[in-house]
Design a protein around this motif. Structure first.
Motif, mmCIF file in Angstrom:
data_model
loop_
_atom_site.group_PDB
_atom_site.id
_atom_site.type_symbol
_atom_site.label_atom_id
_atom_site.label_comp_id
_atom_site.label_asym_id
_atom_site.label_seq_id
_atom_site.Cartn_x
_atom_site.Cartn_y
_atom_site.Cartn_z
ATOM 1 N N LEU A 15 -31.509 -7.946 21.464
ATOM 2 C CA LEU A 15 -31.484 -8.836 20.311
ATOM 3 C C LEU A 15 -32.081 -8.143 19.087
ATOM 4 N N ILE A 16 -31.695 -8.626 17.918
ATOM 5 C CA ILE A 16 -32.250 -8.097 16.668
ATOM 6 C C ILE A 16 -33.160 -9.170 16.068
ATOM 7 N N ILE A 17 -34.466 -8.950 16.166
ATOM 8 C CA ILE A 17 -35.455 -9.877 15.630
ATOM 9 C C ILE A 17 -36.461 -9.097 14.804
ATOM 10 N N ASN A 18 -36.666 -9.514 13.563
ATOM 11 C CA ASN A 18 -37.673 -8.913 12.683
ATOM 12 C C ASN A 18 -37.462 -7.415 12.502
ATOM 13 N N ASN A 19 -36.194 -7.011 12.358
ATOM 14 C CA ASN A 19 -35.814 -5.607 12.147
ATOM 15 C C ASN A 19 -36.171 -4.695 13.318
ATOM 16 N N GLU A 20 -36.183 -5.272 14.513
ATOM 17 C CA GLU A 20 -36.428 -4.475 15.710
ATOM 18 C C GLU A 20 -35.467 -4.900 16.810
ATOM 19 N N TYR A 21 -35.129 -3.948 17.671
ATOM 20 C CA TYR A 21 -34.423 -4.302 18.897
ATOM 21 C C TYR A 21 -35.445 -4.798 19.909
#
Length: 517
Positions: A15-21
């Motif tokens: 997933l992509i959350i807060n500019n992180e995988y």
């Protein structure tokens, strides 16, 4: 992750959350297949659960105040750069889609990526041009309207255009200062999950643009979330109804719904026959008929019917020859999206034949022994109350009927709960415009069919949708109008009479009063 390096041998599965995988907190996974042969592509695609959604919403809420105040020119530049990166990596993104959708690059993948890039650019151009309004102050009040972002918004997108819909939904959301959560279809997750390197390279701050893959349960979490202020959904009517219900029962979030269609094409005796046939064929066979505004009902006036159906059938035969392996550059039409879609379309065809709902003059059979390929199909003399005439099939299946008079065909055209697209083919401009105004649909083509434009509203009437995408309508759909009014009291020098009293209606419904010199 920096440079874009995804391919079918290196699939994104986080997933992509807060500019992180990040790994999904939910242990459940999705399985996706290649429709050209039914083989498993992956059985470990993340399915975002409640905790994942909450984390994405929290990150978006944290990012929103600064993103809202980001100068429009900077937002514009980020969205423009993102569009350039989508275009640059178009072939890789199309391949990530093709392996679970089966859409050939030449006839669909390239178009879809260009649609996304151009839609992003169009919306980026509005960042410093989306003005408000003011109204005459002859009554003593100066009234100023501003369009302000809603906050955390979400886009739930369909499998038939997973990258094109990024532009349609993320474009206006980001341009107007909202944070955005993308939920791709469970059938086509990989292009969306591959966007993180492009999001970061474009310069979007953490929390502004996030991606959560999942199935209907993930979409339900977004639609019912108490801190998401807007959901834009494209898909089926039944799912759209559930999303609207969940939105109203939660926090009354704004909803845009672009739903199904059963679009009529009305062909008059005086049409340009070759033009009419070409548009009607392309508008039902393109993307193997898996398009919401496909020309699935064709009504042809008696005087030109025989010539029309001969040419129409010939072009369908040519399209059948163009069905093949979507990985081959020469292929025009690929398979249907998956086994359930194949069963759905085949079911409509089989029941129509069993119930003698019409005369099948071409197509109707499976192509090959593996994969979900089906012949483009035409039914003529269709019963007006049959399911193939009244229900959306979402495959390369057209029904054709004749008509005598304009009054007759308009009654048949509008006798439906669908109202997305319609088309009229005639050389009589007066009749063309008259018929266009009488169609009960959100969009009408005159001597063309199944088109959409960045500048113009896109959406349906009746059960085909709520609200509009594209153009300034999309920007307004992602904002709230705030009215500020001022009363100039007038009077002597000094004191309260020299001040302007300002009354502002905030989003909470309360009025806040203040004074400015």
């Amino acid at each position: 992750m920096g440079e874009f390096a995804f391919s079918r041998s290196n699939l994104p599965k986080q997933l992509i959350i807060n500019n992180e995988y990040v790994e999904s907190r939910n242990s459940k996974k999705l399985t996706v297949h290649n429709p050209k042969d039914g083989s498993v592509v992956a059985d470990d695609v993340p399915l975002a659960g409640e905790q994942d959604v909450d984390e994405a919403v929290a990150a978006a809420e944290k990012a929103f105040p600064a993103w809202k105040k980001t100068p429009p020119a900077l937002r514009r530049n980020m969205i423009m750069k993102f569009a350039d990166l989508i275009e640059k990596h178009g072939k890789e993104l199309a391949e990530l889609t093709r392996i679970t959708l089966g859409a050939p690059y030449g006839s669909f993948g390239a178009f879809e990526n260009q649609l996304c890039a151009e839609t992003l650019r169009y919306n980026a151009g509005w960042c410093d041009k989306f003005g408000g309004e003011s109204y005459p102050q002859e009554d003593g009040f100066l009234k100023i309207v501003r369009y302000e972002p809603l906050g955390v918004t979400a886009g739930i997108i369909p499998w038939n255009a997973p990258i094109g819909n990024v532009g349609l939904k993320a474009g206006p959301a980001l341009a107007t200062g909202n944070c955005f959560i993308l939920k791709p279809s469970e059938k086509t997750p990989f292009a969306g999950l591959a966007l993180l390197p492009l999001i970061k390279e474009a310069g979007f701050p953490p929390g502004v643009f996030q991606v959560l893959t999942g199935d209907g349960s993930t979409g339900a979490l977004l639609a019912s979330h108490m801190r998401i202020r807007k959901v834009s959904f494209t898909g089926s009517i039944p799912t759209g109804k559930r999303i609207q219900e969940m939105a109203s029962k939660s926090n009354l979030k704004r909803v845009t719904l672009e739903l199904g269609g059963k679009s009529p094409a009305v062909v008059f005796d005086d049409c340009n026959l070759d033009n009419a046939v070409t548009w009607c064929v392309n508008a039902i066979t393109g993307h193997s008929g898996q398009v919401c505004f496909a020309a699935s009902r064709v009504y042809v006036q008696e005087g030109v019917y025989d010539k029309f159906i001969e040419k129409y059938k010939t072009m369908f035969a040519e399209r059948t020859k163009a069905v093949g392996d979507p990985d081959n550059e020469s292929t025009i039409l690929g398979p249907l999206a998956d086994d359930s879609q194949f069963d759905r379309v085949s079911g409509f065809i089989n029941r129509a034949n069993e119930q003698k709902s019409g005369t099948m003059i071409i197509g109707g059979s499976r192509i090959g022994e593996k994969g979900y390929y089906i012949q483009p199909t035409i039914f003529t003399d269709v019963a007006i109350d049959s399911e193939i005439h009244t229900q959306e099939i979402f495959g390369p299946v057209a029904v054709v009927r004749t008509f005598k008079t304009e009054e007759e065909v308009m009654k048949i055209s509008n006798d439906t709960e669908f109202g997305l697209m319609a088309g009229v083919f005639t050389q009589d401009i007066n009749r063309g415009l008259r018929v266009a105004s009488e169609f009960e649909s959100g969009m009408v083509g005159v001597n063309c069919m199944s088109m959409m434009f960045n500048q113009a509203p896109f959406g349906g009437n009746k059960q085909s949708g709520v609200g509009r995408e594209s153009g300034i309508a999309a920007l307004k759909a992602f904002t709230d109008a705030k009215c500020s009014s001022g009363f100039e009291r007038g009077g002597g020098a000094g004191g309260l009479d020299d001040y302007l009293m300002v009354s502002t209606r905030e989003a909470d419904g309360d009025f806040h009063l203040g004074f400015v010199t």
